[in-house]
Design a protein around this motif. Structure first.
Motif, PDB file in Angstrom:
ATOM      1  N   ILE A  14      39.446  39.641  42.177  1.00 11.49           N
ATOM      2  CA  ILE A  14      38.601  39.155  41.085  1.00 11.49           C
ATOM      3  C   ILE A  14      38.869  39.945  39.815  1.00 11.49           C
ATOM      4  N   LEU A  15      38.978  41.273  39.945  1.00 12.58           N
ATOM      5  CA  LEU A  15      39.220  42.115  38.775  1.00 12.58           C
ATOM      6  C   LEU A  15      40.567  41.797  38.131  1.00 12.58           C
ATOM      7  N   PHE A  16      41.628  41.859  38.929  1.00 18.03           N
ATOM      8  CA  PHE A  16      42.965  41.596  38.395  1.00 18.03           C
ATOM      9  C   PHE A  16      43.119  40.128  38.029  1.00 18.03           C
ATOM     10  N   GLY A  17      42.493  39.249  38.809  1.00 14.59           N
ATOM     11  CA  GLY A  17      42.561  37.822  38.518  1.00 14.59           C
ATOM     12  C   GLY A  17      41.910  37.473  37.194  1.00 14.59           C
ATOM     13  N   THR A  37      49.301  43.694  50.006  1.00 14.98           N
ATOM     14  CA  THR A  37      49.741  42.300  50.036  1.00 14.98           C
ATOM     15  C   THR A  37      48.619  41.352  49.657  1.00 14.98           C
ATOM     16  N   PHE A  38      47.463  41.498  50.307  1.00 16.10           N
ATOM     17  CA  PHE A  38      46.364  40.569  50.074  1.00 16.10           C
ATOM     18  C   PHE A  38      45.795  40.718  48.667  1.00 16.10           C
ATOM     19  N   ALA A  39      45.712  41.949  48.178  1.00 13.18           N
ATOM     20  CA  ALA A  39      45.172  42.170  46.837  1.00 13.18           C
ATOM     21  C   ALA A  39      46.031  41.470  45.785  1.00 13.18           C
ATOM     22  N   ILE A  40      47.332  41.646  45.881  1.00 10.17           N
ATOM     23  CA  ILE A  40      48.241  41.053  44.907  1.00 10.17           C
ATOM     24  C   ILE A  40      48.309  39.540  45.058  1.00 10.17           C
ATOM     25  N   PHE A  41      48.330  39.074  46.291  1.00  7.52           N
ATOM     26  CA  PHE A  41      48.454  37.628  46.538  1.00  7.52           C
ATOM     27  C   PHE A  41      47.194  36.889  46.104  1.00  7.52           C
ATOM     28  N   GLU A  42      46.036  37.395  46.494  1.00  5.91           N
ATOM     29  CA  GLU A  42      44.789  36.686  46.203  1.00  5.91           C
ATOM     30  C   GLU A  42      44.445  36.701  44.725  1.00  5.91           C
ATOM     31  N   ALA A  43      44.957  37.681  43.981  1.00  2.82           N
ATOM     32  CA  ALA A  43      44.689  37.730  42.547  1.00  2.82           C
ATOM     33  C   ALA A  43      45.140  36.449  41.856  1.00  2.82           C
ATOM     34  N   ALA A  44      46.223  35.853  42.338  1.00  2.00           N
ATOM     35  CA  ALA A  44      46.724  34.618  41.737  1.00  2.00           C
ATOM     36  C   ALA A  44      45.730  33.477  41.901  1.00  2.00           C
ATOM     37  N   TYR A  45      45.068  33.412  43.051  1.00  5.60           N
ATOM     38  CA  TYR A  45      44.088  32.353  43.300  1.00  5.60           C
ATOM     39  C   TYR A  45      42.785  32.608  42.555  1.00  5.60           C
ATOM     40  N   PHE A  46      42.338  33.854  42.543  1.00  5.84           N
ATOM     41  CA  PHE A  46      41.128  34.185  41.793  1.00  5.84           C
ATOM     42  C   PHE A  46      41.363  33.987  40.292  1.00  5.84           C
ATOM     43  N   CYS A  47      42.590  34.187  39.842  1.00  5.89           N
ATOM     44  CA  CYS A  47      42.925  33.972  38.437  1.00  5.89           C
ATOM     45  C   CYS A  47      42.623  32.534  38.020  1.00  5.89           C
ATOM     46  N   GLU A  48      43.061  31.577  38.822  1.00  5.10           N
ATOM     47  CA  GLU A  48      42.850  30.175  38.471  1.00  5.10           C
ATOM     48  C   GLU A  48      41.368  29.811  38.490  1.00  5.10           C
ATOM     49  N   ALA A  90      30.878  32.587  32.673  1.00  4.15           N
ATOM     50  CA  ALA A  90      31.994  32.062  33.458  1.00  4.15           C
ATOM     51  C   ALA A  90      31.869  32.492  34.920  1.00  4.15           C
ATOM     52  N   PHE A  91      31.514  33.749  35.119  1.00  2.39           N
ATOM     53  CA  PHE A  91      31.379  34.248  36.484  1.00  2.39           C
ATOM     54  C   PHE A  91      30.277  33.503  37.225  1.00  2.39           C
ATOM     55  N   ARG A  92      29.140  33.290  36.554  1.00  2.00           N
ATOM     56  CA  ARG A  92      28.039  32.565  37.199  1.00  2.00           C
ATOM     57  C   ARG A  92      28.460  31.144  37.566  1.00  2.00           C
ATOM     58  N   ASN A  93      29.229  30.506  36.688  1.00  2.00           N
ATOM     59  CA  ASN A  93      29.636  29.128  36.940  1.00  2.00           C
ATOM     60  C   ASN A  93      30.556  28.987  38.149  1.00  2.00           C
ATOM     61  N   VAL A  94      31.342  30.027  38.428  1.00  2.00           N
ATOM     62  CA  VAL A  94      32.348  29.908  39.494  1.00  2.00           C
ATOM     63  C   VAL A  94      32.006  30.739  40.730  1.00  2.00           C
ATOM     64  N   VAL A  95      30.797  31.283  40.808  1.00  2.00           N
ATOM     65  CA  VAL A  95      30.424  32.074  41.985  1.00  2.00           C
ATOM     66  C   VAL A  95      30.646  31.306  43.290  1.00  2.00           C
ATOM     67  N   PRO A  96      30.224  30.032  43.398  1.00  2.00           N
ATOM     68  CA  PRO A  96      30.490  29.304  44.653  1.00  2.00           C
ATOM     69  C   PRO A  96      31.975  29.214  44.985  1.00  2.00           C
ATOM     70  N   LEU A  97      32.810  29.014  43.965  1.00  2.00           N
ATOM     71  CA  LEU A  97      34.253  28.932  44.209  1.00  2.00           C
ATOM     72  C   LEU A  97      34.822  30.273  44.634  1.00  2.00           C
ATOM     73  N   LEU A  98      34.329  31.346  44.032  1.00  2.00           N
ATOM     74  CA  LEU A  98      34.785  32.686  44.410  1.00  2.00           C
ATOM     75  C   LEU A  98      34.411  32.986  45.855  1.00  2.00           C
ATOM     76  N   LEU A  99      33.209  32.606  46.246  1.00  2.00           N
ATOM     77  CA  LEU A  99      32.769  32.856  47.619  1.00  2.00           C
ATOM     78  C   LEU A  99      33.538  31.990  48.613  1.00  2.00           C
ATOM     79  N   THR A 100      33.831  30.763  48.221  1.00  2.00           N
ATOM     80  CA  THR A 100      34.626  29.889  49.096  1.00  2.00           C
ATOM     81  C   THR A 100      36.021  30.463  49.301  1.00  2.00           C
ATOM     82  N   GLN A 101      36.612  30.963  48.226  1.00  2.00           N
ATOM     83  CA  GLN A 101      37.930  31.589  48.345  1.00  2.00           C
ATOM     84  C   GLN A 101      37.861  32.837  49.209  1.00  2.00           C
ATOM     85  N   THR A 102      36.754  33.560  49.146  1.00  2.00           N
ATOM     86  CA  THR A 102      36.586  34.746  49.991  1.00  2.00           C
ATOM     87  C   THR A 102      36.525  34.369  51.467  1.00  2.00           C
TER      88      THR A 102
END
Length: 219
Positions: free
Chosen positions: A34-37, A95-106, A142-154
């Motif tokens: 989330i931070l890097f994304g 691996t997971f930190a770098i890889f998942e940053a791309a998805y959290f970025c979008e 922005a963070f509030r709007n996408v909290v459900p998406l962030l949790l789903t990705q988690t």
């Protein structure tokens, strides 16, 4: 074939250790992602072409390559490049930190773009700098709007942690696999792990759905 519940009970401590590693890996990758994304999302939306190009290349690269292949890359290449044997479990964090940053970025990019231009302009009218506008006006909404998406990705990330067992890391599935090979109890171990993943993922998915409904009402 009788299901041996004793085999599951006797291996509960080892499975718990694997489960803790899976949770730890999920938490670390989520926080870093989330931070890097978020930084990547800001770079992708930047008017500076070099930043935009670099962030876009990063995201497109990792979103186009299977996670399993990236796990093997880092597990094999990091020791070759650094000369340090970090081990399967530590390399999985990277691996997971770098890889998942791309998805959290979008996800974060969509959240930032969901904020109306009027609010952005209002922030600048109050004398905010770009950084202050992002910190106090844009990112909180922005963070509030996408909290459900962030949790789903988690939740998806938690399920994907099972892939690290292929390089020998002792996550929940890895622990179950080792016990199954040691005690010849594959049915008991894999069924138990499947139930654990099912209960956790289904429960969290229901909670995310409820949260999404509440946020929709607030809007």
């Amino acid at each position: 074939m009788d299901f041996d519940f004793a085999a599951v009970r006797n291996s509960a401590d080892y499975l718990w250790q694997g489960f803790q590693y899976s949770l730890s890996l999920t938490a670390f990758a989520t926080c870093f992602g989330i931070l890097f994304g978020t930084l990547l999302a800001m770079a992708r939306l930047s008017s500076i072409k070099s930043l935009n190009w670099a962030a876009s290349a990063y995201v497109n690269l990792f979103r186009s390559i299977p996670l399993l292949l990236v796990i093997f890359w880092f597990y094999i290449l990091v020791p070759l490049m650094t000369g340090v044997q970090v081990g399967a479990e530590k390399s999985a964090y990277l691996t997971f930190a770098i890889f998942e940053a791309a998805y959290f970025c979008e996800i974060m990019r969509a959240g930032i773009q969901s904020i109306s231009k009027g609010q952005v302009a209002a922030g600048y009218a109050m004398g905010f700098t770009y950084g202050q506008n992002m910190r106090y006006v844009i990112l909180p909404q922005a963070f509030r709007n996408v909290v459900p998406l962030l949790l789903t990705q988690t939740i998806i990330l938690f399920q994907d942690t099972s892939l690290v067992y292929v390089v020998g890391a002792t996550d929940l599935l890895g622990a179950a696999s080792k016990v199954a090979n040691r005690d010849n109890t594959p049915i008991e171990m894999y069924v138990s792990v499947a139930i654990i993943y099912l209960v956790i993922s289904f429960t969290l998915s229901r909670l995310v759905k409820q949260l999404h409904a509440k946020i929709a009402v607030i809007r």
